[in-house]
Design an enzyme around this catalytic site. Structure first.
Site, PDB file in Angstrom:
ATOM      1  N   SER A   1       0.844  -1.190   0.000  1.00  5.17           N
ATOM      2  CA  SER A   1       0.000   0.000   0.000  1.00  5.17           C
ATOM      3  C   SER A   1       0.882   1.244   0.000  1.00  5.17           C
ATOM      4  O   SER A   1       2.002   1.227   0.525  1.00  5.17           O
ATOM      5  CB  SER A   1      -0.902   0.000   1.240  1.00  5.17           C
ATOM      6  OG  SER A   1      -1.490   1.268   1.443  1.00  5.17           O
TER       7      SER A   1
ATOM      8  N   ASN B 148      -2.203  -6.389  -0.339  1.00  5.34           N
ATOM      9  CA  ASN B 148      -3.361  -6.359  -1.225  1.00  5.34           C
ATOM     10  C   ASN B 148      -3.286  -7.452  -2.295  1.00  5.34           C
ATOM     11  O   ASN B 148      -2.202  -7.756  -2.799  1.00  5.34           O
ATOM     12  CB  ASN B 148      -3.460  -4.994  -1.914  1.00  5.34           C
ATOM     13  CG  ASN B 148      -3.678  -3.855  -0.925  1.00  5.34           C
ATOM     14  OD1 ASN B 148      -4.467  -3.992  -0.008  1.00  5.34           O
ATOM     15  ND2 ASN B 148      -2.967  -2.756  -1.111  1.00  5.34           N
TER      16      ASN B 148
ATOM     17  N   ARG C 292     -20.742  -4.293 -47.956  1.00  7.87           N
ATOM     18  CA  ARG C 292     -19.652  -3.719 -47.162  1.00  7.87           C
ATOM     19  C   ARG C 292     -20.284  -2.697 -46.231  1.00  7.87           C
ATOM     20  O   ARG C 292     -21.202  -1.985 -46.610  1.00  7.87           O
ATOM     21  CB  ARG C 292     -18.603  -3.033 -48.057  1.00  7.87           C
ATOM     22  CG  ARG C 292     -17.899  -3.942 -49.055  1.00  7.87           C
ATOM     23  CD  ARG C 292     -16.723  -4.695 -48.441  1.00  7.87           C
ATOM     24  NE  ARG C 292     -15.695  -3.787 -47.969  1.00  7.87           N
ATOM     25  CZ  ARG C 292     -14.840  -3.141 -48.770  1.00  7.87           C
ATOM     26  NH1 ARG C 292     -14.908  -3.288 -50.085  1.00  7.87           N
ATOM     27  NH2 ARG C 292     -13.925  -2.353 -48.264  1.00  7.87           N
TER      28      ARG C 292
END
Length: 442
Positions: A270, A278, A309
């Site tokens: 962190s 984390n 097309r």
């Protein structure tokens, strides 16, 4: 857009290095040179012309920035590319370059050429995930943990069967991706090989073989089933990876702590809280997967294209298709590392099984008591004992044994057995065996 900071971290670095403007230019060149070669082999180009084209153009320094600038006036990269290539050729070769092709033929085929090694890489990563998952399944076929429904504790399962579901999802996606064809595109201006009659289909098939692509039934200018199939297969694989990451992230929560991501220097730190670890790999997987889901929506909405097309739908496909492959490759790189190094904490799983004071065993206890007390009384007694165990911090079996409606009706051994989570895992072990057989069966 600061792509290197906001987009590229979710993608595979090796894939990014291979999928750049130069790669697209080289893929377009491979299409054009391959077309000249198959046409020469069938007498539509003078003998030796394709070789001279190759010698000239492979030595030519194309200008990707100029090609990119030319898209604004032509609408796609093929038009400025063809102009650059023709300008580099001797006058006697110019008219034999890009014969019978249209810009969509070049771009679609080049995209398929660029995507081919990405599908190979994705398959290899999914095979890595499968091998790592099987190892976890074998190691934890009998590791009991609580199963959770509606985010709440439910009944016991094993960690092996949880991993089995991750593995099956990923392997289903792998097999689906393996079944996706990357077809060559060659139809000319309106998709019927104008000016070449039946020979156009022969050119198309021969070009597919030369480029290592699939030969379609017909040119697919506005039949976008190949893109739909590939886009949804990429999205399915992203969904399978996201399921793995979501489950792992939930199980790594401090209050749960049943697994942890592999450690690495600085991984999961962190910016302000030194104690945190984390689940960053899970975040990267989920972030990539969410973007793939968004890209899939674009591809799905471009599936119906007008007439011979289209106008805009085809153009909208290019970036989402390539980005989906790059994002999925990045997600699967993280998933493979995650599965190969996942830290599993059986002792914490065991502790969490007791978090309700044994209450998760109330259902099997009620089934055992029903013949003695009746259905409703059995449910009530099993719930009351679970609450007593939770409040007093005693074993569920002890709370049951002390309950006035149970005293003397069941032995301590029977109560210990009926409240033991490891004896109530249903077909978990058999499911692990069955899953491994399926995973290894291909």
């Amino acid at each position: 857009m600061p792509a290197s900071l906001l987009q590229h971290p979710f993608m595979s670095a090796s894939a990014l290095a291979e999928c750049n403007a130069e790669a697209m230019v080289q893929a377009m060149l491979a299409f054009e040179l391959g077309l000249a070669e198959v046409q020469e082999a069938r007498g539509a180009v003078p003998e030796g012309a394709s070789r001279r084209m190759r010698e000239t153009l492979e030595a030519h320094a194309f200008d990707p920035q100029a090609i990119a600038a030319g898209i604004a006036s032509g609408g796609n990269a093929a038009i400025p590319f063809v102009k650059q290539a023709r300008a580099a050729l001797p006058d006697d070769l110019k008219r034999f370059f890009h014969q019978g092709a249209t810009s969509q033929d070049v771009v679609d085929s080049a995209l398929m050429v660029v995507l081919a090694p990405r599908l190979t890489a994705l398959d290899a990563l999914l095979v890595r995930c499968r091998a790592a998952a099987i190892a976890l399944m074998e190691a934890h076929a009998g590791t009991v943990m609580v199963g959770r429904t509606l985010m709440q504790q439910a009944l016991p399962i094993t960690f092996g069967v949880k991993v089995a579901h991750w593995a099956i999802g990923l392997e289903q996606a792998r097999r689906r991706l393996a079944g996706c064809e990357l077809p060559v595109q060659f139809g000319g201006a309106v998709g019927v090989h104008s000016g070449w009659n039946d020979q156009g289909l022969d050119f198309m098939d021969a070009l597919a073989e030369r480029l290592g692509l699939a030969a379609p039934v017909l040119p697919w200018h506005t039949d976008r089933q190949p893109i739909h199939a590939l886009g949804t297969a990429l999205d399915a694989a992203a969904g399978a990876a996201e399921k793995l990451a979501l489950d792992v992230a939930l199980l790594t929560q401090t209050e749960v702590g049943e697994v942890a991501e592999p450690t690495a220097p600085g991984m999961g730190e962190s910016s302000s809280m030194p104690h945190k670890r984390n689940p960053v790999r899970c975040a990267l997987i989920r972030g990539a997967a969410r973007q793939v889901h968004g890209h899939a929506t674009v591809l799905l909405n471009a599936a119906a294209q007008p007439l011979e097309r289209c106008l805009g739908e085809w153009h909208a496909e290019w970036a989402p298709l390539l980005d989906s492959a790059l994002l999925l490759e990045g997600a699967l790189e993280q998933a493979a590392v995650l599965l190969e190094g996942l830290e599993v904490h059986p002792e914490t799983m065991r502790r969490n099984l007791a978090a309700t004071g044994g209450g998760i065993m109330a259902e099997p206890v009620a089934r055992r008591l029903a013949p003695l007390l009746g259905q409703e009384a059995a449910k009530r007694v099993s719930a009351e004992a679970a609450e007593t165990a939770r409040r007093q911090g005693i074993a569920y079996a002890a709370a049951l044994e002390a309950h006035p409606e149970v005293q003397g009706r069941l032995t301590a051994e029977t109560l210990a057995e009926v409240t033991e989570p490891s004896l109530y895992i249903g077909s978990s072990r058999a499911q692990v065996r069955r899953a491994i057989a399926w995973l290894e069966g291909e």
